[in-house]
Design a protein around this motif. Structure first.
Motif, PDB file in Angstrom:
ATOM      1  N   PRO A  55       0.830  -1.135   0.155  1.00 15.88           N
ATOM      2  CA  PRO A  55      -0.076  -0.093   0.187  1.00 15.88           C
ATOM      3  C   PRO A  55       0.828   1.325   0.122  1.00 15.88           C
ATOM      4  CG  PRO A  55      -0.725  -1.350   1.617  1.00 15.88           C
ATOM      5  CD  PRO A  55       0.589  -2.070   1.369  1.00 15.88           C
ATOM      6  N   ALA A  56       0.201   2.175  -0.580  1.00 15.60           N
ATOM      7  CA  ALA A  56       1.128   3.520  -0.602  1.00 15.60           C
ATOM      8  C   ALA A  56       1.743   4.199   0.811  1.00 15.60           C
ATOM      9  CB  ALA A  56       0.352   4.800  -1.422  1.00 15.60           C
ATOM     10  N   ALA A  57       0.675   3.667   1.639  1.00 15.40           N
ATOM     11  CA  ALA A  57       1.276   4.390   2.943  1.00 15.40           C
ATOM     12  C   ALA A  57       2.207   3.606   3.694  1.00 15.40           C
ATOM     13  CB  ALA A  57      -0.241   4.178   4.132  1.00 15.40           C
ATOM     14  N   GLU A  58       2.409   2.367   3.178  1.00 16.84           N
ATOM     15  CA  GLU A  58       3.464   1.333   3.717  1.00 16.84           C
ATOM     16  C   GLU A  58       4.778   1.849   3.240  1.00 16.84           C
ATOM     17  OE1 GLU A  58       4.463  -3.189   3.658  1.00 16.84           O
ATOM     18  OE2 GLU A  58       2.631  -2.506   4.583  1.00 16.84           O
ATOM     19  N   ARG A  59       4.585   2.058   1.906  1.00 16.70           N
ATOM     20  CA  ARG A  59       5.686   2.635   1.151  1.00 16.70           C
ATOM     21  C   ARG A  59       6.212   3.982   1.594  1.00 16.70           C
ATOM     22  NH1 ARG A  59       9.513   1.022  -0.625  1.00 16.70           N
ATOM     23  NH2 ARG A  59       9.625   2.532  -2.390  1.00 16.70           N
ATOM     24  N   ALA A  60       5.366   4.676   2.072  1.00 11.27           N
ATOM     25  CA  ALA A  60       5.663   6.051   2.518  1.00 11.27           C
ATOM     26  C   ALA A  60       6.538   5.906   3.835  1.00 11.27           C
ATOM     27  CB  ALA A  60       4.419   6.914   2.462  1.00 11.27           C
ATOM     28  N   ARG A  61       5.875   5.063   4.400  1.00  5.70           N
ATOM     29  CA  ARG A  61       6.557   4.886   5.828  1.00  5.70           C
ATOM     30  C   ARG A  61       7.848   4.393   5.855  1.00  5.70           C
ATOM     31  NH1 ARG A  61       3.986   5.163  11.078  1.00  5.70           N
ATOM     32  NH2 ARG A  61       6.366   4.612  11.525  1.00  5.70           N
ATOM     33  N   THR A  62       8.117   3.453   4.861  1.00  5.33           N
ATOM     34  CA  THR A  62       9.483   2.652   4.648  1.00  5.33           C
ATOM     35  C   THR A  62      10.373   3.647   4.049  1.00  5.33           C
ATOM     36  OG1 THR A  62       8.401   0.793   4.082  1.00  5.33           O
ATOM     37  CG2 THR A  62      10.596   0.817   3.224  1.00  5.33           C
ATOM     38  N   ILE A  63      10.054   4.543   3.142  1.00  6.29           N
ATOM     39  CA  ILE A  63      10.912   5.563   2.455  1.00  6.29           C
ATOM     40  C   ILE A  63      11.250   6.706   3.530  1.00  6.29           C
ATOM     41  CG2 ILE A  63      11.259   7.248   0.929  1.00  6.29           C
ATOM     42  CD1 ILE A  63       9.474   5.632  -1.073  1.00  6.29           C
ATOM     43  N   ALA A  64      10.276   7.016   4.682  1.00  9.26           N
ATOM     44  CA  ALA A  64      10.439   7.948   5.519  1.00  9.26           C
ATOM     45  C   ALA A  64      11.435   7.674   6.484  1.00  9.26           C
ATOM     46  CB  ALA A  64       9.081   8.216   6.315  1.00  9.26           C
ATOM     47  N   ALA A  65      12.126   6.403   6.533  1.00 14.83           N
ATOM     48  CA  ALA A  65      12.846   6.107   7.545  1.00 14.83           C
ATOM     49  C   ALA A  65      14.514   6.195   6.837  1.00 14.83           C
ATOM     50  CB  ALA A  65      12.719   4.701   8.094  1.00 14.83           C
ATOM     51  N   ALA A  66      14.467   6.216   5.581  1.00 12.09           N
ATOM     52  CA  ALA A  66      15.676   6.369   4.698  1.00 12.09           C
ATOM     53  C   ALA A  66      16.612   7.500   5.141  1.00 12.09           C
ATOM     54  CB  ALA A  66      15.655   6.260   3.381  1.00 12.09           C
ATOM     55  N   PRO A  67      17.910   7.369   5.070  1.00  8.49           N
ATOM     56  CA  PRO A  67      18.924   8.177   5.506  1.00  8.49           C
ATOM     57  C   PRO A  67      18.887   9.756   4.676  1.00  8.49           C
ATOM     58  CG  PRO A  67      20.131   6.367   4.694  1.00  8.49           C
ATOM     59  CD  PRO A  67      18.770   6.292   4.601  1.00  8.49           C
ATOM     60  N   ALA A  68      18.659   9.426   3.269  1.00 13.81           N
ATOM     61  CA  ALA A  68      18.768  10.586   2.329  1.00 13.81           C
ATOM     62  C   ALA A  68      17.880  11.793   2.551  1.00 13.81           C
ATOM     63  CB  ALA A  68      19.005  10.048   1.112  1.00 13.81           C
ATOM     64  N   VAL A  69      18.199  12.715   3.149  1.00 13.93           N
ATOM     65  CA  VAL A  69      17.030  13.953   3.461  1.00 13.93           C
ATOM     66  C   VAL A  69      17.374  15.258   3.295  1.00 13.93           C
ATOM     67  CG1 VAL A  69      15.751  12.303   5.357  1.00 13.93           C
ATOM     68  CG2 VAL A  69      18.003  13.806   5.930  1.00 13.93           C
ATOM     69  N   SER A  70      16.571  15.920   3.144  1.00 16.12           N
ATOM     70  CA  SER A  70      16.775  17.490   2.854  1.00 16.12           C
ATOM     71  C   SER A  70      15.568  18.211   3.541  1.00 16.12           C
ATOM     72  CB  SER A  70      16.955  17.889   1.317  1.00 16.12           C
ATOM     73  OG  SER A  70      15.793  17.415   0.694  1.00 16.12           O
ATOM     74  N   LEU A  71      15.935  19.460   3.942  1.00 16.74           N
ATOM     75  CA  LEU A  71      14.986  20.155   4.795  1.00 16.74           C
ATOM     76  C   LEU A  71      15.044  21.630   3.936  1.00 16.74           C
ATOM     77  CD1 LEU A  71      12.964  20.135   6.901  1.00 16.74           C
ATOM     78  CD2 LEU A  71      14.876  21.302   8.290  1.00 16.74           C
ATOM     79  N   TYR A  72      13.653  21.989   3.574  1.00 21.84           N
ATOM     80  CA  TYR A  72      13.240  23.427   3.197  1.00 21.84           C
ATOM     81  C   TYR A  72      12.474  24.100   4.232  1.00 21.84           C
ATOM     82  CZ  TYR A  72      11.936  27.206  -0.057  1.00 21.84           C
ATOM     83  OH  TYR A  72      11.616  28.229  -0.600  1.00 21.84           O
ATOM     84  N   GLY A  73      12.930  25.376   4.660  1.00 24.08           N
ATOM     85  CA  GLY A  73      12.123  26.058   5.630  1.00 24.08           C
ATOM     86  C   GLY A  73      11.407  27.250   4.909  1.00 24.08           C
TER      87      GLY A  73
END
Length: 250
Positions: free
Chosen positions: A17-35
């Motif tokens: 399911p899309a929600a499960e894929r999103a939660r899986t990806i959300a724990a990945a280390p490659a991140v960027s933050l835009y404020g």
């Protein structure tokens, strides 16, 4: 893009399911933050914990903490982008990305230790040792979740995202590939016979619903999913599930 299984089965349409894929990806280390009003912000680490807390580690003297000190609202609008890359050698290694848009706020002092430990349970981050010193732990309260993968974009409901859990097979994929390397090579060979000998077949990902390959042909590349007969409950059943794929169909 996904394609069919190497055997005829109702499982051909089964995928996470899309929600499960999103939660899986959300724990990945490659991140960027835009404020908002801040631009790209320095970020030393981020993850989504098993409890659904979206946590950020930023420099204590950085622009995000300064903005939080200056705002009377107590939070700052921001967007966290998390990119999932395959650990395997394939062309175009990005498997998907998630954008979490919401409000960044400070973490109450009494909650910092617990949340640092929750962060560390998901993945290692050296900057966690500096929280309270040169690093500050913040929380992002998401309002919108967008999933992008295989050329498409899906809006994931916030309640669905928070209720979902990361895929346990995906979390263990490096160890599973090492343990079941020969079986996966045999599976790739069967896929090769199906798509044609001139196309390149590379392992892309494992999850509890099946095995994904990236196929590179003269007309471009696409992702092909070989689904298990039934979703797995965890990594323990992976070997048997792949063996069953190898004994099904022509």
């Amino acid at each position: 893009m996904t394609a069919g299984s190497i055997h005829s089965s109702p499982a051909v349409h089964r995928q996470p399911p899309a929600a499960e894929r999103a939660r899986t990806i959300a724990a990945a280390p490659a991140v960027s933050l835009y404020g908002l009003g801040l631009g790209i912000c320095q970020l030393w680490g981020a993850t989504t914990t098993d409890a659904g807390d979206v946590l950020l580690v930023v420099p204590t003297d950085g622009v995000v903490t300064a903005a939080l000190r200056d705002t009377p609202l107590g939070d700052v609008p921001a967007r966290l982008t998390v990119t999932e890359r395959t650990p395997f050698p394939v062309p175009h290694p990005v498997r998907g990305l998630v954008q979490l848009t919401g409000l960044v706020a400070s973490v109450a002092e009494y909650d910092v230790t617990r949340l640092v430990l929750d962060f560390a349970d998901v993945r290692t981050c050296d900057s966690l040792f500096d929280v309270g010193l040169s690093a500050t732990l913040l929380r992002l309260e998401p309002a919108e979740v967008h999933l992008e993968e295989a050329g498409g974009t899906t809006d994931v409901g916030l309640d669905e995202f928070l209720a979902a859990r990361p895929d346990p097979v995906s979390r263990a994929e490096n160890a599973l590939v090492a343990e079941h390397c020969h079986a996966l090579v045999r599976l790739a060979a069967r896929i090769q016979r199906r798509v044609g000998r001139h196309d390149s077949i590379r392992l892309l990902a494992l999850d509890r619903y099946g095995v994904r390959f990236r196929v590179q042909g003269s007309a471009g590349c696409y992702d092909l999913r070989v689904p298990f007969v039934a979703p797995l409950g965890g990594p323990a059943g992976f070997g048997a599930a792949v063996d069953r794929l190898l004994t099904c169909g022509p």
